[in-house]
Design an enzyme around this catalytic site. Sequence first.
Site, PDB file in Angstrom:
ATOM      1  N   VAL A 121       0.835  -1.201   0.000  1.00 27.82           N
ATOM      2  CA  VAL A 121       0.000   0.000   0.000  1.00 27.82           C
ATOM      3  C   VAL A 121       0.875   1.259   0.000  1.00 27.82           C
ATOM      4  CG1 VAL A 121      -1.785   1.273   1.256  1.00 27.82           C
ATOM      5  CG2 VAL A 121      -1.908  -1.208   1.114  1.00 27.82           C
ATOM      6  N   CYS A 122       1.979   1.221   0.738  1.00 31.81           N
ATOM      7  CA  CYS A 122       2.866   2.397   0.800  1.00 31.81           C
ATOM      8  C   CYS A 122       3.527   2.661  -0.550  1.00 31.81           C
ATOM      9  CB  CYS A 122       3.926   2.209   1.881  1.00 31.81           C
ATOM     10  SG  CYS A 122       3.237   2.139   3.547  1.00 31.81           S
ATOM     11  N   THR A 123       3.865   1.600  -1.262  1.00 33.32           N
ATOM     12  CA  THR A 123       4.458   1.776  -2.589  1.00 33.32           C
ATOM     13  C   THR A 123       3.426   2.369  -3.547  1.00 33.32           C
ATOM     14  OG1 THR A 123       6.012  -0.038  -2.212  1.00 33.32           O
ATOM     15  CG2 THR A 123       5.597   0.595  -4.514  1.00 33.32           C
TER      16      THR A 123
END
Length: 151
Positions: free
Chosen positions: A47-49
């Site tokens: 999700v952070c990527t």
Amino acid sequence: MINELKVGDKIPHFTLQDQNGNNFNSATDTLGITTVIYFYPKDESGVCTKEACAFRDSYQDFTDAGIQVLGINGAGIESHKTFAEKNRLPFKLLSDPGNKVIKQFGVKKALFLTGRETFVLNDKGIVIYKFRDFFKGAAHAKEVLEFLKTK
């Protein structure tokens, strides 16, 4: 208990290093320029990527509007450097050891991870918008751009 920054609040003063080891000082480096600060839990997580790449893909829209973008989490400089290079991130990732700044902003934890929240600051360092959604990382850039169109 953590105080949560609200719209209308001035951000706290902090100095953090970016992925290249350069200091970023909130008192001077946010003055005179609209700034987007997004807090995210972990370099290289799915999700952070997606969130970082959404800001990357919209980066020209931000820079055309004279807006700087900053990502912050507790990872070290080397982790940020690798993450930025691998994903061709054109903006600064700031290392927040011990999550001191995330706590100053009052970003709430989600599950066992540090939170995911985005703040837009005016040219005086005042919060003018914020968006929190832990599971929809890619939505952060879109929500901020929608807000900026209305301002």
